[in-house]
Design a protein around this motif. Structure first.
Motif, PDB file in Angstrom:
ATOM      1  N   SER A  11     -24.244 -15.006  11.272  1.00  0.00           N
ATOM      2  CA  SER A  11     -22.872 -14.646  11.632  1.00  0.00           C
ATOM      3  C   SER A  11     -22.039 -15.869  11.960  1.00  0.00           C
ATOM      4  O   SER A  11     -22.571 -16.895  12.400  1.00  0.00           O
ATOM      5  CB  SER A  11     -22.865 -13.702  12.852  1.00  0.00           C
ATOM      6  N   ASN A  24     -16.187 -12.055  14.805  1.00  0.00           N
ATOM      7  CA  ASN A  24     -17.642 -12.051  14.645  1.00  0.00           C
ATOM      8  C   ASN A  24     -17.941 -11.374  13.314  1.00  0.00           C
ATOM      9  O   ASN A  24     -17.896 -10.156  13.202  1.00  0.00           O
ATOM     10  CB  ASN A  24     -18.307 -11.293  15.801  1.00  0.00           C
ATOM     11  N   GLY A 177     -34.273 -14.969  13.023  1.00  0.00           N
ATOM     12  CA  GLY A 177     -34.152 -13.590  12.572  1.00  0.00           C
ATOM     13  C   GLY A 177     -34.377 -13.411  11.089  1.00  0.00           C
ATOM     14  O   GLY A 177     -35.006 -12.435  10.650  1.00  0.00           O
ATOM     15  N   LYS A 206     -34.787  -4.056  14.018  1.00  0.00           N
ATOM     16  CA  LYS A 206     -33.951  -3.645  15.142  1.00  0.00           C
ATOM     17  C   LYS A 206     -34.369  -2.298  15.728  1.00  0.00           C
ATOM     18  O   LYS A 206     -34.325  -2.096  16.945  1.00  0.00           O
ATOM     19  CB  LYS A 206     -32.483  -3.590  14.712  1.00  0.00           C
ATOM     20  N   THR A 281     -31.378 -16.783  24.674  1.00  0.00           N
ATOM     21  CA  THR A 281     -30.090 -16.518  24.027  1.00  0.00           C
ATOM     22  C   THR A 281     -30.337 -16.340  22.530  1.00  0.00           C
ATOM     23  O   THR A 281     -31.435 -16.572  22.035  1.00  0.00           O
ATOM     24  CB  THR A 281     -29.092 -17.667  24.260  1.00  0.00           C
ATOM     25  N   GLY A 283     -29.356 -13.810  18.900  1.00  0.00           N
ATOM     26  CA  GLY A 283     -29.639 -12.431  18.504  1.00  0.00           C
ATOM     27  C   GLY A 283     -31.115 -12.127  18.349  1.00  0.00           C
ATOM     28  O   GLY A 283     -31.561 -11.001  18.610  1.00  0.00           O
ATOM     29  N   LEU A 286     -33.266 -10.509  21.156  1.00  0.00           N
ATOM     30  CA  LEU A 286     -33.122  -9.081  21.469  1.00  0.00           C
ATOM     31  C   LEU A 286     -34.300  -8.255  20.954  1.00  0.00           C
ATOM     32  O   LEU A 286     -34.364  -7.050  21.229  1.00  0.00           O
ATOM     33  CB  LEU A 286     -31.823  -8.541  20.852  1.00  0.00           C
ATOM     34  N   ASP A 307     -25.089 -11.792  27.253  1.00  0.00           N
ATOM     35  CA  ASP A 307     -24.534 -11.665  25.907  1.00  0.00           C
ATOM     36  C   ASP A 307     -25.263 -12.653  24.994  1.00  0.00           C
ATOM     37  O   ASP A 307     -24.725 -13.710  24.660  1.00  0.00           O
ATOM     38  CB  ASP A 307     -23.029 -11.958  25.936  1.00  0.00           C
ATOM     39  N   VAL A 309     -25.924 -12.824  21.805  1.00  0.00           N
ATOM     40  CA  VAL A 309     -25.286 -13.172  20.534  1.00  0.00           C
ATOM     41  C   VAL A 309     -24.079 -14.083  20.744  1.00  0.00           C
ATOM     42  O   VAL A 309     -23.832 -15.001  19.961  1.00  0.00           O
ATOM     43  CB  VAL A 309     -24.863 -11.892  19.779  1.00  0.00           C
TER      44      VAL A 309
END
Length: 324
Positions: A11, A24, A177, A206, A281, A283, A286, A307, A309
């Motif tokens: 992203s 984003n 990821g 996910k 930190t 993505g 998660l 946060d 992402v």
């Protein structure tokens, strides 16, 4: 207006001073093969992955945290900055902070800086992602105490110990990821003889992905793909245990990199880290029970930021304030 950009593999996030996070979007473009003209950029291009006719191809200009396609990166930046209402003329007059993985080479760093200049930036400051992530997570890295940040992005994982306003020791591996998604694709192909795309693999990760074997023990989901034996469409059911087995090697690579940084940490700072633990930190952090697995493997507390992402791009806002 002063601008902060997290130019990620997955992203692109944009922060504007006084406006906050304004954009984003996926780091994807779709182009015509013959003319090389962009057909779609951002989310609309991502929706086309695996679905385009032969005369159109989708490109990820950023690969493993660095620029794989300079021209594609320029197109991506220009289009998304325009979408965020950052036009070339005022953008040209102001400061731009761009975040990069801590392990990029000088050549890769210059390519990123050049892409920002071509998009209209006048003054560009390059900042390492774990530094920005620490600021975005609200950590006090200006004092003498040590802070350990693990930033799991789409293309890279950056691990760094920060103190006195800088990075004391660090490691950057090209595991994130995207590599997790690729691992799921390969696992499904090997075990179930089914070809699936990376967007499907990401959805699996996910929804039922887990960093520990006992997590989401009874979770499963149906996925569609192409049977490699018959060549026909097929639907199978995949379990959380399958996903754990697919991801385990990638997760172990991240854990090994964390341990490597801990081994290089000065004793004075190691005591601070033992007390405070590490901060997660990006993505990729998660993933279900990823923090718990790090805790079990290292013996340190692992705290997921509020946060994950947005930490890096919010950190660019702090860098802009410090930029004299």
């Amino acid at each position: 207006m002063n601008v902060g950009i997290d130019l990620g593999t997955v992203s692109l996030l944009v922060y504007v001073e006084g406006r906050g996070l304004v954009l984003n979007e996926p780091s994807v473009i779709a182009i015509e093969k013959e003319t090389r003209k962009p057909v779609a950029v951002g989310q609309s291009a991502r929706d086309m992955i695996g679905r385009t006719p032969t005369h159109i191809e989708t490109i990820l200009p950023m690969r493993d945290g660095v620029i794989a396609d300079v021209r594609g990166t320029e197109i991506l930046l220009k289009y998304l900055l325009k979408k965020a209402n950052i036009t070339a003329k005022p953008f040209f007059k102001n400061r731009v902070v761009v975040c990069i993985p801590s392990g990029v080479t000088d050549v890769e760093e210059k390519a990123i800086q050049q892409a920002a200049i071509q998009a209209g930036a006048k003054k560009v400051k390059i900042v390492e992602e774990p530094y920005a992530a620490a600021l975005g997570a609200g950590l006090d890295i200006m004092g003498a105490a040590g802070n350990l940040v693990v930033d799991v992005g789409g293309g890279t994982t950056d691990i760094a110990v920060l103190s006195m306003g800088g990075i004391v020791c660090k490691s950057s591996i090209r595991v994130g990821g995207n590599k997790m998604d690729e691992a799921i694709v390969k696992y499904v192909r090997r075990i179930y003889n089914l070809a699936i795309g990376e967007p499907t693999a990401e959805q699996v990760k996910k929804e039922i992905g887990c960093a520990l074997p006992q997590g989401r023990m009874f979770s499963s989901m149906k996925i569609k793909g192409r049977d490699l034996v018959s060549g026909l469409p097929k639907t199978i059911s995949i379990t959380s245990q399958d996903v754990f087995l697919a991801l385990d090697e990638q997760l172990q690579n991240i854990i090994s990199a964390v341990k490597e940084v801990l081994e290089k940490t000065p004793p004075e700072l190691a005591g601070d880290i033992e007390e405070k633990g590490m901060f997660l930190t990006g993505g990729g952090s998660l993933l279900h029970l990823f923090d718990e697995r790090l805790k079990r493997e290292t013996g340190l507390k692992a705290t997921l930021s509020e946060d994950p992402v947005g930490c890096v791009v919010w950190g660019t806002g702090q860098v802009l304030k410090q930029w004299a």
